[in-house]
Structures are given as structure tokens and as C-alpha cells.
Design an enzyme around this catalytic site. Structure first.
Site, mmCIF file in Angstrom:
data_model
loop_
_atom_site.group_PDB
_atom_site.id
_atom_site.type_symbol
_atom_site.label_atom_id
_atom_site.label_comp_id
_atom_site.label_asym_id
_atom_site.label_seq_id
_atom_site.Cartn_x
_atom_site.Cartn_y
_atom_site.Cartn_z
ATOM 1 N N CYS A 110 0.813 -1.230 0.000
ATOM 2 C CA CYS A 110 0.000 0.000 0.000
ATOM 3 C C CYS A 110 0.841 1.273 0.000
ATOM 4 O O CYS A 110 0.334 2.350 -0.309
ATOM 5 C CB CYS A 110 -0.944 0.004 1.194
ATOM 6 S SG CYS A 110 -2.068 -1.382 1.198
ATOM 7 N N HIS A 244 -3.000 7.339 2.857
ATOM 8 C CA HIS A 244 -3.583 6.078 2.385
ATOM 9 C C HIS A 244 -4.953 5.918 3.043
ATOM 10 O O HIS A 244 -5.099 6.106 4.247
ATOM 11 C CB HIS A 244 -2.637 4.944 2.789
ATOM 12 C CG HIS A 244 -3.160 3.586 2.489
ATOM 13 N ND1 HIS A 244 -3.933 3.307 1.387
ATOM 14 C CD2 HIS A 244 -3.019 2.412 3.170
ATOM 15 C CE1 HIS A 244 -4.236 2.024 1.393
ATOM 16 N NE2 HIS A 244 -3.709 1.460 2.456
ATOM 17 N N ASN A 274 -10.260 0.744 0.454
ATOM 18 C CA ASN A 274 -8.791 0.756 0.450
ATOM 19 C C ASN A 274 -8.308 0.196 -0.892
ATOM 20 O O ASN A 274 -8.450 -1.002 -1.159
ATOM 21 C CB ASN A 274 -8.318 -0.106 1.631
ATOM 22 C CG ASN A 274 -6.818 -0.295 1.678
ATOM 23 O OD1 ASN A 274 -6.114 -0.058 0.702
ATOM 24 N ND2 ASN A 274 -6.333 -0.764 2.810
HETATM 25 O O1 UT7 Z 1 -3.844 -1.218 3.481
HETATM 26 C C1 UT7 Z 1 -3.095 -1.908 4.424
HETATM 27 C C2 UT7 Z 1 -3.289 -1.249 5.725
HETATM 28 N N1 UT7 Z 1 -4.455 -1.794 6.377
HETATM 29 C C3 UT7 Z 1 -4.967 -1.162 7.429
HETATM 30 O O2 UT7 Z 1 -4.517 -0.101 7.777
HETATM 31 C C4 UT7 Z 1 -6.090 -1.836 8.201
HETATM 32 C C5 UT7 Z 1 -5.968 -1.487 9.665
HETATM 33 N N2 UT7 Z 1 -6.954 -2.192 10.486
HETATM 34 C C6 UT7 Z 1 -8.279 -1.929 10.441
HETATM 35 O O3 UT7 Z 1 -8.719 -1.102 9.655
HETATM 36 C C7 UT7 Z 1 -9.181 -2.639 11.429
HETATM 37 O O4 UT7 Z 1 -8.405 -3.336 12.374
HETATM 38 C C8 UT7 Z 1 -10.170 -3.632 10.753
HETATM 39 C C9 UT7 Z 1 -11.192 -2.849 9.946
HETATM 40 C C10 UT7 Z 1 -9.431 -4.601 9.855
HETATM 41 C C11 UT7 Z 1 -10.931 -4.417 11.815
HETATM 42 O O5 UT7 Z 1 -11.572 -3.534 12.704
HETATM 43 P P1 UT7 Z 1 -11.401 -3.704 14.276
HETATM 44 O O6 UT7 Z 1 -12.194 -2.661 14.895
HETATM 45 O O7 UT7 Z 1 -9.920 -3.748 14.572
HETATM 46 O O8 UT7 Z 1 -12.101 -5.089 14.520
HETATM 47 P P2 UT7 Z 1 -11.494 -6.406 15.202
HETATM 48 O O9 UT7 Z 1 -10.634 -7.145 14.250
HETATM 49 O O10 UT7 Z 1 -10.974 -6.073 16.557
HETATM 50 O O11 UT7 Z 1 -12.816 -7.232 15.411
HETATM 51 C C12 UT7 Z 1 -13.841 -6.782 16.331
HETATM 52 C C13 UT7 Z 1 -15.052 -7.666 16.152
HETATM 53 C C14 UT7 Z 1 -14.716 -9.159 16.134
HETATM 54 O O12 UT7 Z 1 -15.793 -9.855 16.762
HETATM 55 P P3 UT7 Z 1 -15.656 -10.381 18.261
HETATM 56 O O13 UT7 Z 1 -14.462 -11.286 18.266
HETATM 57 O O14 UT7 Z 1 -15.449 -9.142 19.097
HETATM 58 O O15 UT7 Z 1 -16.943 -11.066 18.496
HETATM 59 C C15 UT7 Z 1 -14.720 -9.486 14.673
HETATM 60 O O16 UT7 Z 1 -15.025 -10.833 14.414
HETATM 61 O O17 UT7 Z 1 -15.668 -7.373 14.913
HETATM 62 C C16 UT7 Z 1 -15.832 -8.583 14.172
HETATM 63 N N3 UT7 Z 1 -15.732 -8.273 12.765
HETATM 64 C C17 UT7 Z 1 -16.813 -7.936 12.031
HETATM 65 N N4 UT7 Z 1 -18.103 -7.818 12.359
HETATM 66 C C18 UT7 Z 1 -18.937 -7.437 11.365
HETATM 67 C C19 UT7 Z 1 -14.617 -8.246 11.975
HETATM 68 N N5 UT7 Z 1 -14.970 -7.902 10.726
HETATM 69 C C20 UT7 Z 1 -16.307 -7.702 10.735
HETATM 70 C C21 UT7 Z 1 -17.245 -7.331 9.764
HETATM 71 N N6 UT7 Z 1 -18.542 -7.213 10.126
HETATM 72 N N7 UT7 Z 1 -16.891 -7.072 8.483
#
Ligand code: UT7
Length: 317
Positions: A110, A244, A274
Site C-alpha cells: 500500500c 492512504h 482501500n
Molecule cells: O492497506 C493496508 C493497511 N491496512 C490497514 O490499515 C487496516 C488497519 N486495520 C483496520 O482497519 C481494522 O483493524 C479492521 C477494519 C481490519 C478491523 O476492525 P477492528 O475494529 O480492529 O475489529 P477487530 O478485528 O478487533 O474485530 C472486532 C469484532 C470481532 O468480533 P468479536 O471477536 O469481538 O466477536 C470481529 O469478528 O468485529 C468482528 N468483525 C466484524 N463484524 C462485522 C470483523 N470484521 C467484521 C465485519 N462485520 N466485516
């Protein structure tokens, strides 16, 4: 330092995939995606390759620069999702725009577009080439696991391009790599060799979201402070920040960390998601075409992602 921007361009494929469309594929919702990521919809390529999209963005940038393909002395394309390793995306663009110059791809996930731009700057400073076409183009939809809700809701396809030439508008830059596959891994084709015994750890894009998130916020703040300091200006002197577009909350945190008004940040993640190496190039094109930029405006650009890598630069318009 030694470049100015002659023209910018972008191309976004036609097909729109909304959050509600994704909720038909995986257990997610518009509400979750908007709150946690800030993407409302993304565009996905149905039959255009990264090179096809790159060529359209390049033609757009050439038109803005009032140049033809024959005027370009070098093409550098950042991509991780070209259909082939060779010909490169840059090589395919060369053919599409009727250029005859050298053309090659760079890969820093990225952060790639800013690595490509910095490469172009070096050639221009050395006096080797005069007009360089720099591109970020991605068809990440082909590398995403569409059954994995933690990644498929984030990414989108598209391309952005910039034509640069000798000038004095590249005030400072910084490139950073911390090699390793623990946080983000983007696979390449494994082949069908009977001797190939190393299974792919991740057949699709793998990302530890939270680690990437922390890395991103830290690097945006650190890299922008660094380039401002190198250029001898303060953060207040920066008129626009083009980061980004990975997560709206990353931009919120970074703005707070830098104590910069959020209004200075260019934001289009809600429309495109993204788009990896295309992201900064597309956002910069939107800014350039908005009519807001005045001569002398200072624009910080920064990107981060797989590698892990990050990059930033400061441009004077
Ligand atoms: O381009 C490369 C650079 N990439 C980035 O900069 C990405 C950086 N990271 C992020 O943007 C975020 O970490 C994500 C968008 C990938 C994830 O968001 P988060 O707030 O960090 O969520 P998480 O991984 O901590 O997950 C929280 C909860 C989990 O459920 P439980 O375990 O708390 O029950 C996930 O399973 O949200 C759940 N979850 C979703 N729920 C609904 C993860 N993805 C989804 C989804 N819809 N799409």
C-alpha cells in the site's frame, strides 16, 4: 528538491459493491463497516486488469499535463495485483499510451505509490529523465478472500497517476520498511511444480487488523512530523494531508495525534475503500481537481501497509 506535478489522473472501475451487497456474502452490516472502517461502497473490476485501469488513469493524467505518451521518458508503476509479473503493469501502460520509454513496476504494497514517486524523483534529480509517469494501480479484488469478513469489506479496485517533471516542489521524503510476514501477507501464485513443497501460509490477503492499525497511526504521525522537520516547516504550514485511505478511524487518530484539523485530511474512503497503492494517487487526483489548491500550498502525502512499510513526502504546489 527537484520535481513539480504536471498533471494527475485516476480511473475507478464501474461496478459498485455496497455494504449491503457484502452483507449477502458474509456476516456483516452497513452499520459495522461504516462505524469501524468508514467504507460505504467500493468499486470492483469485473474484467479490467490492473494494467487496463492504470492505462486509463495514465491517459487522464497525460491529458491534464497536456502531454502525449511519446513525451514520457520513464514509467514507474506501483502494484501488487498485476495479472502477470511480466509484462509489468508499467510495460502494458507504455504500450497503451504509445510511449517507447523504459517502464518498470515497484512493489511496496500500500505504500507503493510513494516509493514509485520517490524513485521518479531520484531519476529526475540525476538528470536521467525529464518527464516521468508514476502510477498506483490495483485489482485487489482478485487477491481477497470473499468469505473473510475481516478483509473483504475493506478493499476496492482502482488506479491513480501523476506526471512529474523537473521543478522545486518536492520538499522532503521518507521511506521505511520493516520486513516480515507476521502482520500482513499478500500471496503470489504458487505454480504447479511437482517439486514445490512449501504450502502457502495464506492463499489470500492476510492482515492482523489491529497491529496494522497501530502501526498506521504511529507511522502517519511520525512520518509527517519527520518530513515537515526535514523541510523546515511546522505542521501548521501543511495545507492538506493525503493519506492512504485504509480506515477512517486511522485518519481520525492520526489527526488527533498530530493536533491537525481533520478538515486538512483528504477523505474518499467512503467511496472507494482501500485501493492499496492506488489510494494516495486517487486521493491526490481528487484534491488536484477540486480547484482548492493554490500555488505554494503544502501537501503531505503518506502511506503504510504490507512489508511492513510506510512512506511520506511533502509537496509544494
Ligand atoms: O492497506 C493496508 C493497511 N491496512 C490497514 O490499515 C487496516 C488497519 N486495520 C483496520 O482497519 C481494522 O483493524 C479492521 C477494519 C481490519 C478491523 O476492525 P477492528 O475494529 O480492529 O475489529 P477487530 O478485528 O478487533 O474485530 C472486532 C469484532 C470481532 O468480533 P468479536 O471477536 O469481538 O466477536 C470481529 O469478528 O468485529 C468482528 N468483525 C466484524 N463484524 C462485522 C470483523 N470484521 C467484521 C465485519 N462485520 N466485516
Amino acid at each position: 528538491m527537484s520535481i513539480k506535478v504536471l498533471g494527475t489522473g485516476a480511473y475507478i472501475p464501474e461496478k459498485v459493491v455496497t455494504n449491503d451487497d457484502l452483507a449477502q456474502l458474509v456476516d456483516t452490516s452497513d452499520e459495522w463497516i461504516m462505524q469501524r472502517v468508514g467504507v460505504k461502497e467500493r468499486h470492483v473490476s469485473v474484467n479490467e486488469t490492473a494494467a487496463d485501469m492504470a492505462a486509463k488513469a495514465a491517459k487522464n493524467a497525460l491529458e491534464a499535463a497536456n502531454l502525449s505518451g511519446a513525451d514520457i521518458d520513464l514509467i514507474v508503476a506501483a502494484t501488487i495485483s498485476g495479472e502477470t509479473l511480466s509484462p509489468t503493469v508499467a510495460g502494458m501502460v507504455q504500450k497503451a499510451i504509445g510511449a517507447t520509454c523504459p517502464a518498470f513496476d515497484v512493489n511496496s504494497a500500500c505504500s507503493g505509490f510513494l516509493f514509485a514517486l520517490d524513485t521518479a524523483v531520484s531519476y529526475i534529480e540525476r538528470g536521467t529523465y525529464k518527464s516521468v509517469l508514476v502510477i498506483g494501480a490495483e485489482r485487489l479484488s482478485k487477491l481477497v478472500d470473499w468469505t473473510d469478513r475481516s478483509t473483504c469489506v475493506i478493499f476496492g479496485d482502482g488506479a491513480g497517476a501523476m506526471v512529474v517533471t523537473k521543478g522545486d516542489g518536492y520538499l522532503a521524503s521518507r521511506l521505511y520498511t520493516s520486513g516480515g510476514d507476521e502482520v500482513i501477507e499478500i500471496p503470489s501464485f504458487g505454480g504447479s511444480s511437482p517439486f514445490y513443497k512449501t504450502p502457502l501460509k495464506h492463499p489470500y490477503i492476510f492482515m492482523d487488523g489491529q497491529e496494522t492499525f497501530k502501526f498506521a497511526v504511529n507511522k502517519i504521525a511520525e512520518d509527517i512530523k519527520y518530513v515537515a522537520e526535514q523541510a523546515g516547516i511546522t505542521l501548521d504550514d501543511i495545507d492538506y494531508v493525503v493519506t492512504h485511505q485504509a480506515n477512517i478511524r486511522i485518519m481520525d487518530f492520526a489527526a488527533k495525534r498530530l493536533k491537525m484539523p481533520k478538515e486538512k485530511f483528504v477523505i474518499n474512503i467512503h467511496k472507494y475503500g482501500n485501493t492499496s497503492s492506488a489510494s494516495v494517487a486517487i486521493a491526490f487526483d481528487e484534491l488536484a481537481r477540486s480547484g482548492k489548491l493554490k500555488r505554494g500550498d503544502k501537501i503531505a502525502m503518506c502511506a503504510f501497509g504490507g512489508g511492513l512499510s510506510s512512506a511520506a513526502c511533502l509537496i509544494e504546489w
